[in-house]
Design an enzyme around this catalytic site. Structure first.
Site, PDB file in Angstrom:
ATOM      1  CE  LYS A 110      -4.106   1.890   2.901  1.00  0.00           C
ATOM      2  NZ  LYS A 110      -4.982   1.874   3.523  1.00  0.00           N
ATOM      3  CB  SER A 191      -7.599   3.867   3.545  1.00  0.00           C
ATOM      4  OG  SER A 191      -7.156   2.976   3.800  1.00  0.00           O
ATOM      5  CB  SER A 215      -8.227   0.810   6.138  1.00  0.00           C
ATOM      6  OG  SER A 215      -8.638   2.254   6.144  1.00  0.00           O
TER       7      SER A 215
END
Length: 525
Positions: A110, A191, A215
């Site tokens: 990420k 996210s 997330s």
């Protein structure tokens, strides 16, 4: 400005604007389809595949699916060093050295996780488009030590979805809008949007996500993969763009529980620069696959809370069917009534996140390169206003304003909110586990993916992530079925440091249900 910085900034701009060119590969989609880490290792051990060939394949696939049709926008940048790293690991294997089960396995990070490779760490924000970290995040160093290849950085909801109360999950001003690979006009949740999509469509077998509240588990659920949200402190946060130390954690994302468990074992470790990591010393394992057994549900006591995970009429029948599958596998499924305090700490959780985000983002930005335009939250707010056409075309930054208005972490409002939220969240889970002698609590994770809406923001009906997130307890998300081809997931929530137990239960359910479906790239329903 030094020549080195200029070169890095030019490289970042070119990659973010155009992507990297395709890399030819003799490895085909038919060979690599749904390939697990174990199977990749078997093929490398036999000489049928090499880390270099595998890496070329994934770079080529990223180029095709990310930048061409269907243009998923799951990856922000690929690692220019990936092929050289792969060759080094092939050479080690040829010399008889294999570091472990991740040797030669590509991993996508990420893009809020620092890495020394020439890839920027942006958190999805144009303000950090030229930010190159000074060292690897602790978790990245652990993965390298285990032989993993850092392949790319994944798109994410900008600032890990902590910018606007009307945000569109999966969108960032650096990476654009991540698309759900099952139905392309549907949202990915967030996210860790790009991390989940990358694994689901096989841009890599593994990815790292981060979670503050939902997330990892939500994007895993709506993109049909497995996600592990560990106990707070089990995985170090050093070198990860922060929201809140009270809840932040990184975690593995994969297509199978086994692969996610393999990766978790490589990620853990004592990090003296992360205060919460010290508590994990007596609890982390180097191998979370030990003892995984398809029969683990037999005799297990599984709790179902009546006020947890009942927000989606479409998902409820699938959850009921999942419970029947567990009963058929020998589990005792127990209706435990309501989880105590579930609705009693939401306001306090938000206060904690606002206070900690201001303090911790200021500390992170203080250390970034001088040449960058932001070194504090207040400067970030100003940057977004000055570049509003690019940074705020769809939604604003009201959460940033609220965080900026908060005081220091010595403020009694913050201290009391943190104590209350954690106490009530832990009490809710602990009460059910102890009163009913449960091995785990299970719940639907999220609704089927909603349509992407850049006018009104996310159409989010609810989620079940907060109890584990605020308590700092672990949860494992596994595919449990689909609604008209849109995946839905089930979560196994356990007590503190109980990763081994709930991973085992999740694995057994996965083997019984076989509920994962591959993406179909339909344009709409």
């Amino acid at each position: 400005m030094s020549g080195k910085i200029i070169i890095k900034l030019m490289f970042a701009w070119c990659v973010l604007a155009f992507g990297l060119p395709a890399v030819a590969s003799s490895v085909t989609d038919d060979i690599m389809n749904e390939m697990s880490v174990v199977h990749l290792q078997t093929k490398m051990a036999s000489g049928e595949l090499t880390a270099s060939a595998i890496t070329r394949y994934y770079l080529d696939r990223i180029s095709k699916l990310n930048h061409q049709g269907p243009s998923l926008h799951a990856v922000i940048v690929t690692n220019p060093n990936a092929l050289a790293i792969a060759q080094q690991l092939d050479d080690e294997r040829s010399a008889g050295k294999v570091r472990g089960p991740l040797h030669g396995i590509p991993v996508i990070l990420k893009d809020n996780i620092d890495t020394l490779d020439p890839m920027p760490t942006t958190a999805g924000s144009l303000a950090l488009a030229g930010h190159f970290a000074k060292e690897d995040a602790f978790v990245v160093a652990q993965l390298r030590r285990a032989g993993a290849i850092i392949l790319a950085k994944a798109n994410l909801s900008e600032w890990a979805n902590f910018r606007s109360e009307h945000s569109v999950s999966g969108w960032s001003s650096v990476g654009g809008q991540t698309l759900n690979p099952y139905v392309l006009n549907r949202n990915t949740c967030g996210s860790s949007s790009g991390s989940a999509v990358s694994v689901s469509v096989n841009l890599a077998p593994l990815a790292v996500g981060t979670e503050t509240d939902g997330s990892i588990v939500c994007p895993s659920a709506v993109n049909g993969i497995v996600g592990i949200k560990p106990t707070l402190g089990l995985v170090s946060r050093s070198g990860i763009v922060p929201i809140a130390h009270s809840q932040d954690t990184a975690g593995p994302m994969a297509r199978t529980v086994y692969d996610a468990a393999l990766m978790l074992g490589a990620m853990v470790g004592l990090d003296n620069s992360d205060a919460d990591s010290a508590e994990s010393k007596e609890h982390f394992l180097s191998d979370y696959t030990l003892g995984l057994n398809a029969a683990s549900l037999k005799g297990a006591r599984i709790g179902v809370a009546s006020n947890l995970g009942t927000f989606s009429d479409k998902a409820n029948p699938i959850f009921a069917a999942a419970l029947e599958q567990m009963r058929a596998a020998g589990a005792e499924v127990i209706e435990v009534g309501e989880m105590p305090h579930l609705d009693d700490y939401g306001d306090e959780e938000y206060e904690v996140l606002l206070y900690e985000f201001k303090a911790e983002l200021n500390a992170y930005l203080k250390e970034v390169e001088e040449v960058l335009p932001v070194h504090s939250l207040s400067e970030l707010i100003s940057f977004n206003l000055q570049h509003r056409e690019k940074t705020m075309p769809y939604f604003g930054q009201e959460i940033l304003y609220k965080a900026q208005d908060r005081g220091p972490l010595t403020d009694p409002v913050y201290i009391n909110a943190r104590k209350k939220s954690r106490r009530l969240a832990r009490s809710g889970i602990d009460t059910l586990l102890e009163k009913h002698q449960l091995d785990a609590i299970v719940t639907t994770v999220a609704q089927p993916a909603w349509t992407i809406d850049h006018i009104n923001g996310d159409h989010y009906l609810g989620g079940s992530s907060s109890s584990a997130a605020v308590s700092g307890y672990p949860s494992v998300t596994v595919p449990m079925g689909n609604v008209r081809g849109l995946p839905v997931g089930i979560a196994f929530i356990g007590g503190r440091w109980q990763e081994k137990k709930i991973i085992g239960l999740a694995h057994a359910y996965e083997q019984a249900s076989q509920a994962r479906i591959v993406p179909t790239y339909r344009p709409a329903l």
